[in-house]
Design an enzyme around this catalytic site. Sequence first.
Site, PDB file in Angstrom:
ATOM      1  N   ASP A 166      -2.633  44.751  77.074  1.00 36.91           N
ATOM      2  CA  ASP A 166      -1.738  44.090  78.012  1.00 36.91           C
ATOM      3  C   ASP A 166      -0.424  43.711  77.312  1.00 36.91           C
ATOM      4  O   ASP A 166       0.184  44.549  76.640  1.00 36.91           O
ATOM      5  CB  ASP A 166      -2.478  42.868  78.577  1.00 36.91           C
TER       6      ASP A 166
ATOM      7  N   ASP B 178      -7.030  50.220  87.061  1.00 34.57           N
ATOM      8  CA  ASP B 178      -6.326  48.993  86.678  1.00 34.57           C
ATOM      9  C   ASP B 178      -5.454  48.491  87.826  1.00 34.57           C
ATOM     10  O   ASP B 178      -4.612  49.217  88.332  1.00 34.57           O
ATOM     11  CB  ASP B 178      -5.461  49.296  85.441  1.00 34.57           C
TER      12      ASP B 178
ATOM     13  N   HIS C 142      -8.636  46.609  84.302  1.00 38.76           N
ATOM     14  CA  HIS C 142      -7.624  46.209  83.318  1.00 38.76           C
ATOM     15  C   HIS C 142      -8.244  45.672  82.031  1.00 38.76           C
ATOM     16  O   HIS C 142      -7.566  45.613  81.006  1.00 38.76           O
ATOM     17  CB  HIS C 142      -6.709  45.147  83.934  1.00 38.76           C
TER      18      HIS C 142
END
Length: 380
Positions: free
Chosen positions: A205, A331, A359
Site C-alpha cells: 500500500d 483489490d 488488498h
Amino acid sequence: MGICLSTKSSPSNKTTRSKRLTNQSTNTHSSTRWSRVRSSSIKREKFDDAVIHEHALAAALLFQQQNGGVLPFDRSSSLRHVPGGSHSKRQQPLLPRSSSTRARSLTDPLLHPQQLLNQDVNVDELEVSHIVLVHGGGFGAWCWYKTIALLEECKFKVTAIDLTGSGIDLFDANSIKSLSQYVTPLTDFLEKLADGEKVILVGHDFGGACISYAMELFPSKIAKAIFIAASMLKSGQSTLDMFSQKENTNDLMRQAQKFLYTNGNNLPPTAIDLDKMLLKDLLFNHSPAKDVALATVSMRPIPFPPVLEKLSLTDANYGSVRRFYIQTPDDNAIPITLQESMINESPPEKVFRLKGSDHSPFFSKPQALHKLLVEITKIT
C-alpha cells in the site's frame, strides 16, 4: 473353519420329503453363512492391507525426516485385479499399473502444511535472506503476523517495521509533518546495518512510497524491493497524485475516507481515518473474519502530509535497485487498473499476480504470498 453338510439317507419314504426340505433349508443357510464369512474375510483383508500401507508410508516419512533424504512419493501406483476372478489374488491376472502425477493425499496429515512450503528453501544458498516488511497506511507491523511466521519457519531473518505513528509507535499521526518523519523508523534501521549487509524491502500500500524513499537514500543496502498492491511512483509524483488519476477514481475509497483537522477546519487535513463499517469491503473483502476484527481494533489514522509529498527519485539510486511487483486482482482499495497503470509507467523487473487476493494478501492469501516472496528471493 468349514461347514459340514449331512449326506445320510432317510430310513423311510415318509420322511424323505421332509428331509429334502430340511437339506434345502440347510443349503440356503449354509450359502448365506458362506457369503457372510467370505465378505468378512475380504473386508478384513482390505483393512489389513490399508493399515500396512499406511504404516509403511509413515515409516518412510519418519526415515526421510531423520535422514534428510527425499523419497520418490511424487507418483502413486497400485495393482488392479480383474473382478470376478479366483478367490486367490495370486491366481488373478494383473492389469497394468495405474499412476498419477497428483501428490499423495494419504500422507498430507502426517506433514505440517508449512513443511510443504519450506521443503525446497535453503537460505544459506541465497544472496540475501533478511526481509524487511513495511506496512501500508493505517496498518502496523501487526498485519504481517502470518507472513512473519511462514518466513521464519523457512529460517529467513525477518524485521517488521512500525512507521512513525503506526502500530505500537506512540507518536500522534496528526503531528507528522513530512514523509521523512513518517519513514524515520525504516531509515534509522537501514542506516544501522553493518557495512556490506543487504536486505530485501517489502512494501504494501502506502508502504510502497516509503520503501521508494528509502531506496533513494540507501541503494547499496537494498538488494531487492517488492511492491505488494503498493504505490510505485515516478519521480515528481505523490501518492495523492496516483490516487487522483481520473480514469482510476475509486468511489468506495472516497466514501471510506474521513479527513481529520486537528489544526482547525480552515487548514489542510492532518490525517485520514477510514470508516470502520467499510473496512471489510474496502481492504478485506476476501480476508477471514478474525483478521478483519484484528484490523478493526488495530488500524490508526494515516498522516496526510506524507501522502501529499512528491518523491524525488534518481536512476543512479532508486533506479539501481531491482524492483518486483505483486498484483492483487480483487483489490477494492488500489484497483487492478491502477496497479497496471503504475507498472506500465515505471516497469519493474518482473510482475506477479496473486489470484483471488484482496488488498491485504497477508490475510487473504498468506501462503500464496509467502510462496511468491520466497520465489523472488531466489531470483539471481
